[in-house]
Design an enzyme around this catalytic site. Structure first.
Site, mmCIF file in Angstrom:
data_model
loop_
_atom_site.group_PDB
_atom_site.id
_atom_site.type_symbol
_atom_site.label_atom_id
_atom_site.label_comp_id
_atom_site.label_asym_id
_atom_site.label_seq_id
_atom_site.Cartn_x
_atom_site.Cartn_y
_atom_site.Cartn_z
ATOM 1 N N ASP A 120 51.465 36.051 39.205
ATOM 2 C CA ASP A 120 51.408 37.330 39.910
ATOM 3 C C ASP A 120 52.671 37.600 40.716
ATOM 4 O O ASP A 120 52.878 38.728 41.191
ATOM 5 C CB ASP A 120 50.205 37.362 40.872
ATOM 6 C CG ASP A 120 48.877 37.386 40.140
ATOM 7 O OD1 ASP A 120 48.819 37.995 39.058
ATOM 8 O OD2 ASP A 120 47.904 36.788 40.637
ATOM 9 N N ASP B 261 42.780 42.820 43.007
ATOM 10 C CA ASP B 261 41.988 41.925 42.181
ATOM 11 C C ASP B 261 40.514 42.165 42.472
ATOM 12 O O ASP B 261 40.159 42.676 43.542
ATOM 13 C CB ASP B 261 42.317 40.462 42.512
ATOM 14 C CG ASP B 261 43.619 40.007 41.888
ATOM 15 O OD1 ASP B 261 44.015 40.582 40.866
ATOM 16 O OD2 ASP B 261 44.241 39.073 42.428
ATOM 17 N N ASP C 98 47.288 36.193 43.449
ATOM 18 C CA ASP C 98 47.165 34.850 44.014
ATOM 19 C C ASP C 98 47.888 33.769 43.220
ATOM 20 O O ASP C 98 48.155 32.700 43.740
ATOM 21 C CB ASP C 98 45.688 34.468 44.160
ATOM 22 C CG ASP C 98 44.920 34.609 42.851
ATOM 23 O OD1 ASP C 98 45.560 34.813 41.795
ATOM 24 O OD2 ASP C 98 43.679 34.536 42.880
#
Length: 892
Positions: free
Chosen positions: A775, A380, A771
Site C-alpha cells: 500500500d 479499507d 496497512d
C-alpha cells in the site's frame, strides 16, 4: 569484461536495470520483458539462469558466486538521492521576503561599519543579529516540519534479511544477506526471513506470511510445480497465486523448503515497491501553495512601498542616500510578516496535539491542513470500516429468523430477537439472478479471492442449484413457535440450537469473548462468541459433552462432525444413543439431511421432512447480502455403531447406507459487521461534502452489503466495480468510473494507486488508507495517506502522513474536522497580522510624507513588534475553537 557464459545478463531477469558508475549519474538500460518465473518449470528456471541440473545439489562455487556478485551487485536496494543540509537550508531561504531581510541586514552591517558613534554601531549590529536570528529560527522550523522523505525507503531496507543459509561448493553455509546472488540455492526454515525472490524446488509443508505484499493475513502454502496461466499473460498473475515463489523480506510461517534465487536487490518484488515509493513525488499542501502566493503578492507590494519610501526620504525629507535606503528598508521590514512561519508552525503543533488525543497521529505538520480540504476518502473495509471480528448476525430456522446484536457487551439471551423481516428477501441487485449466480458473487463462493489460490471461506459453497423437480418453495406459515415476532428466545433454546456450533469445534474463544488469545477459524469462532454473549457457559457445555469420535474438517468435503454422549441439552429419549453434531458448507449439508428441526427445536417430536427448496433459497438470500453461511445439523445413532476415539472418515456423514440421515437445525449467517461509530462518521462526512469510498479485497456482495449498512452505497452510488473490471479499463474510463462508484471489491494494491491517480486527475483531493508494504506507493501518491497503527507495517506508517492509533475510520472524520479548524484559524491569523504589518510599514511612509524628519520606527522596534506582539496575537487566533457549522460546509 566479457561475462561468463553461466551468467545471464541482468536485463533478462529484471524489469529495468540501472548501472551505477563511480562519480557519474546512473545509466538506465533499455527495459526488457520481465521473466515470469512462476510460470516456468524448475528445469526451465535453471536453464534461464544458465545453470545445470546438478546445481540443485551443489549450488554455486565460490568463484561463480563472486563473479555473479560483481555482475549483479549486492543484494540490497539502491538508495535514493538524499537531500543535503545545504539543499534544505537553501529551499527555506530562497524567497523574496528573506532576500529583503538579508538586504536589510547587509545595509545595517554597512552602517555599523561606517558609523562614527558607539550608539549607532551598537544599534546597527543589534539589528543585524536580530534579522539573522529571525532567518535562522524560521529556517530551522521549516526544516523540522518537512520531516524525512527517505524514511519509508529506509523502513523497507530494514525488512531485508541480514543473513541467509545457502548451498555453496556442495555444503550448507551462512552468508550475509547482501551476498546472495541470482542462482544461489537458498535453504529456508521456520522463522526465516526470505533473503531474495526464490523459485521453490523443494517444500515440506512450507507456508510464508506475505500479508505485507498481498494484503492477506493467512500464510500462503507453497508448491514446486509451475503455475497454470489462465489469461495468457503470466505477469497478470497476482502475487498470492504465485505459490511456487517465496518473496524477499517475507517470513516463513511453517515448514521448510529450498529454492533458487531468481532476483535480488532492486529487481525483487519488494525492490519494485521501493522504486515506486521513491518515485512518487509529494505535492505541496494547499495552504503552503497559498502562503507562497500571498508571499509573492506581499513582496510585490512591499517593494513598491519601499521604492516610494526611498523617493520620499531622498527628495522630500532630504536624507542622504544611505539613510534613505535604510529608511526604505525599515518600511519593508515592518511589512514583512517575520513571525508568520512560527505562528503557522504553532498552529499546526496545537492541532497535532489535539488530534493525538483522538488517536490520530500526524507525521508531517502541513498535512494537518490537507485534511480540511479532502473531498474523497478511500478506505479499507476490514478493521477500518468494520470491526475485524467475524460475528454471527442472524440464525435462520425452518420458520423464523433471529437477529443477533453483535455490538452488545452484555451476556443476555435478549441479544437474540426474532425478526422475520431481517434479510428475508434477496438484495435488490440479486433479485433476478439464479441461485448459483448469487452464490458466485458472495462470500460463500468456492472461487478464490483475488490473489489467492483457494477460497478464503473454509466452508465455501461449491455448487448450489434449486432442484429441477423440487417445485415451488412452500409458503411459510408464520407461527409463534417458540416465541413471537419481536420477542427473545430463552437461553435454553439458544443453547440447544447452537450446541452443534459449539461442540463441533476445536476453536478456543478469547478472554471475555474478545479476540485476545482466541484460537481457530474466525467463522467458527463467531458461533462460540454469539453463544457466550447469549449467556451460555461454553466451557461447561464442552466439559459435559466431550468428543467421543470425530470426522476432522477438510477443504475437500467442507464439513466436520463430532460424536458425543447425550446431555440435558439433547432432550429425553436419548438413552443408549450417541449424538452426532455436524456443521459445514450449507450446500453439502442440505444434501445429507432427510429432516429439519421444526422451529429449531430438538427432539423426535419436532423432526419433520426437510424442505430443500426453502433452505436453498435461504442460503441464496443470506449470500446475496454478503453473509457467510454455515449449516448446523445433528443426528443420533446407537452407541454400538461407534468406538470411542475413532477417527472417522467423511463417508460417516456423506455415504450413510440409508442415504440422507441428518436433521438440519438452522443456518448461521456470519459477517464482519460495520463499526457502529462509522455509520455516524460517514453521515457526518457526507454532510461536510466528503465522499467515502470503500476499497477491499473482499467479495462484491459482501462489500455492497457493508456499503449499504454504512451509507456508502445509495441511489447515487448504487453499484460496485471489481478489480478485474478495473484492470480492463483505460485510464480515461477509470477517471469516469471513480466518479460514479463508491465500492471497489476484489481490488489489488495496484488498483489502489490507479484509483488515487484517477481521482486526482479529476481534481479531487484524495485520502487513502492502507496497512501493507504494497500500500506504500498509494499512500505516498495520495494527498493524504493514512496508515493503520495497530495492524499496519512500519513501511506503510512511514509512507503516510497520518497514523490511526485505533485503526478506526471515525477517527479520520474527526481529523478532517480538525483540519478545517486549522485552515479557518490560519485565515484569521493572516487577517490579524497583515493589517498590523502593513500599518507599521505605511506608518513609516506617511510619517515622512506628513513632514517627519526621520522614520518614526526603528528596525529593532519593528522586529520586536512583529516577533513578540504578532506571534502572541496570532497564537490566540491559532487556538480558537471550531466555528459552528464547520462540518456542514463543502471542502474548500
Amino acid at each position: 569484461k566479457t561475462p561468463s557464459p553461466f551468467i545471464i545478463s541482468p536485463s533478462r531477469i529484471g524489469k529495468r536495470v540501472t548501472k551505477t558508475t563511480m562519480g557519474k549519474e546512473p545509466i538506465e538500460e533499455e527495459e526488457k520483458p520481465a521473466i515470469s518465473w512462476h510460470a516456468m518449470s524448475v528445469d526451465d528456471s535453471l536453464k534461464t539462469l544458465g545453470l545445470t541440473q546438478d546445481h540443485l545439489t551443489n549450488g554455486l562455487t565460490t568463484s561463480e558466486a563472486a563473479e555473479r556478485l560483481a555482475q549483479y551487485g549486492p543484494n540490497k536496494m539502491t538508495e535514493g538521492k538524499k537531500t543535503t543540509l545545504l539543499e534544505m537550508i537553501w529551499k527555506q531561504v530562497a524567497n523574496v521576503l528573506v532576500a529583503i531581510l538579508v538586504t536589510v541586514a547587509v545595509v545595517s552591517a554597512v552602517r555599523a561599519a561606517t558609523a562614527t558613534n558607539s550608539e549607532d554601531i551598537t544599534t546597527n549590529w543589534i539589528q543585524v543579529g536580530l534579522i539573522v536570528g529571525v532567518i535562522t529560527v524560521n529556517t530551522y522550523i521549516g526544516i523540522v516540519q518537512e520531516g524525512s522523505a527517505e524514511k519509508a525507503a529506509e523502513a523497507l531496507k530494514n525488512m531485508l534479511s541480514s543473513d541467509a543459509q545457502v548451498i555453496r561448493n556442495g555444503t550448507k553455509c551462512m552468508i550475509p544477506g547482501m551476498d546472495v546472488v541470482p542462482g544461489d540455492v537458498v535453504v529456508l526454515s521456520l522463522g526465516d526471513r526470505v533473503p531474495a525472490d526464490l523459485r521453490m524446488f523443494e517444500v515440506a509443508n512450507l507456508a510464508s506470511q506475505e500479508a505485507m505484499l498481498t494484503g492477506e493475513s493467512v500464510p500462503i502454502d507453497k508448491v514446486t510445480t509451475a503455475i497454470d496461466i489462465a489469461g495468457g499473460n503470466p505477469q497478470a498473475t497476482p502475487l498470492g497465486d504465485r505459490r511456487n515463489m517465496c518473496f524477499s523480506a517475507t517470513l516463513v510461517a511453517q515448514g521448510s523448503g529450498t529454492g533458487i534465487a531468481t532476483t535480488t536487490g532492486d529487481h525483487t518484488e519488494i525492490g519494485t515497491i521501493n522504486a515506486l515509493v521513491s518515485k512518487v513525488e509529494k505535492k505541496k499542501t494547499n495552504v503552503l501553495k497559498q502562503i507562497d502566493t500571498v508571499s509573492k503578492w506581499l513582496a510585490f507590494f512591499i517593494s513598491i512601498t519601499a521604492v516610494i519610501t526611498f523617493l520620499v526620504a531622498k527628495f522630500r525629507t532630504g536624507m542622504s542616500a544611505i539613510d534613505s535606503v535604510s529608511t526604505a528598508l525599515v518600511c519593508a521590514v515592518a511589512m514583512i510578516p517575520e513571525g508568520l512561519e512560527a505562528i503557522v508552525t504553532l498552529t499546526y503543533a496545537w492541532a497535532v496535539s489535539n488530534m493525538a488525543k483522538n488517536n490520530a497521529i500526524i507525521r508531517a505538520l502541513p498535512a494537518v491542513e490537507t485534511l480540511g480540504s479532502v473531498t474523497v476518502i478511500c478506505s479499507d473495509k476490514t478493521g477500518t470500516l468494520t470491526q475485524n471480528v467475524m460475528s454471527l448476525t442472524a440464525f435462520v430456522t425452518s420458520n423464523a429468523r433471529y437477529r443477533n446484536d453483535v455490538n452488545s457487551s452484555d451476556r443476555v439471551n435478549t441479544n437474540f430477537v426474532r425478526d422475520d423481516s431481517y434479510m428475508a428477501e434477496r438484495a435488490n441487485h440479486q433479485l433476478q439472478r439464479s441461485v448459483s449466480q448469487v452464490i458466485k458473487d458472495g462470500p460463500g463462493t468456492n472461487e478464490p479471492r483475488r490473489g489467492h489460490a483457494n477460497a478464503s471461506n473454509h466452508f465455501a459453497i461449491q455448487s448450489l442449484h434449486t432442484p429441477a423437480d423440487g417445485g415451488a418453495i412452500a409458503e411459510r406459515v408464520s407461527d409463534s413457535l417458540p416465541v413471537g415476532e419481536g420477542e427473545s428466545p430463552s437461553t435454553d433454546y439458544i443453547r440447544s440450537a447452537l450446541a452443534g456450533g459449539v461442540l463441533c469445534s476445536k476453536c478456543v474463544l478469547g478472554a471475555g469473548g474478545t479476540r485476545e488469545g482466541e484460537i481457530g477459524n474466525p467463522t467458527e469462532l463467531s458461533i462460540l462468541r454469539a453463544s457466550y454473549f447469549a449467556g451460555i457457559d461454553i466451557d461447561k457445555l464442552k466439559k459435559d459433552a466431550p468428543v467421543v469420535a470425530e470426522v476432522p474438517f477438510s477443504s475437500e468435503y467442507k464439513f466436520m462432525a463430532t460424536v458425543h454422549n447425550p446431555t440435558e441439552v439433547d432432550g429425553p429419549g436419548m438413552e443408549g444413543n450417541y449424538v452426532v453434531h455436524a456443521k459445514g458448507a450449507p450446500d453439502r449439508m442440505v444434501n445429507y439431511c432427510a429432516y429439519q428441526a421444526k422451529a429449531g427445536l430438538l427432539g423426535e417430536e419436532y423432526k419433520e421432512p426437510i424442505d430443500r427448496n426453502y433452505w436453498i433459497e435461504q442460503i441464496a438470500v443470506l449470500s446475496s447480502h454478503g453473509l457467510r453461511v454455515l449449516a448446523l445439523c445433528r443426528a443420533s445413532l446407537p452407541k454400538d455403531k461407534i468406538t470411542p476415539g475413532d477417527q472417522l472418515g467423511p463417508e460417516f456423514v456423506n455415504e450413510n447406507p440409508e442415504g440422507p440421515w441428518l436433521t438440519l437445525v438452522g443456518l448461521c449467517a456470519i459477517m464482519d459487521p460495520p463499526r457502529a461509530e462509522c455509520v455516524q462518521a460517514i453521515r457526518e462526512a457526507h454532510g461536510a461534502g466528503v465522499r467515502v469510498a470503500m476499497i477491499t479485497g473482499d467479495h462484491k456482495d459482501t462489500a455492497v452489503a457493508i456499503g449499504h449498512m454504512l451509507g456508502i452505497v445509495d441511489e447515487t452510488y448504487n453499484d460496485a466495480l471489481t478489480g478485474p473490471q478495473l484492470d480492463e479499463m483505460s485510464d480515461d474510463d477509470l477517471r469516469q468510473a471513480v466518479l460514479v462508484n463508491n465500492v471497489f471489491a476484489r481490488a489489488s494494491p495496484q488498483n489502489k494507486i490507479r484509483i488515487v491517480k484517477a481521482l486526482q486527475a479529476e481534481g479531487q483531493i484524495a485520502g487513502m488508507t492502507g496497512d501493507g508494504v504494497n500500500d506504500a506507493p498509494a499512500l505516498r501518491a495520495a494527498d493524504m495517506g493514512v496508515a493503520m497503527g495497530k495492524e499496519g507495517t512500519d513501511v506503510a506508517r512511514e509512507a503516510a502522513e497520518m497514523i490511526l492509533a485505533d485503526d478506526n475510520f471515525a477517527t479520520i472524520v474527526t481529523a478532517v474536522r480538525e483540519g478545517r479548524v486549522v485552515w479557518d484559524n490560519l485565515r484569521k491569523i493572516l487577517l490579524v497580522n497583515t493589517p498590523i504589518n502593513n500599518a507599521q510599514g505605511l506608518g513609516v511612509l506617511f510619517g515622512l510624507i506628513c513632514g517627519l524628519e526621520e522614520a518614526p520606527l526603528s528596525p529593532i522596534q519593528v522586529l520586536y513588534s512583529n516577533l513578540i506582539c504578532a506571534i502572541t496575537l496570532g497564537f490566540v487566533c491559532a487556538i480558537e475553537p471550531a466555528e459552528e457549522g464547520i462540518m456542514t460546509m463543502p471542502p474548500r
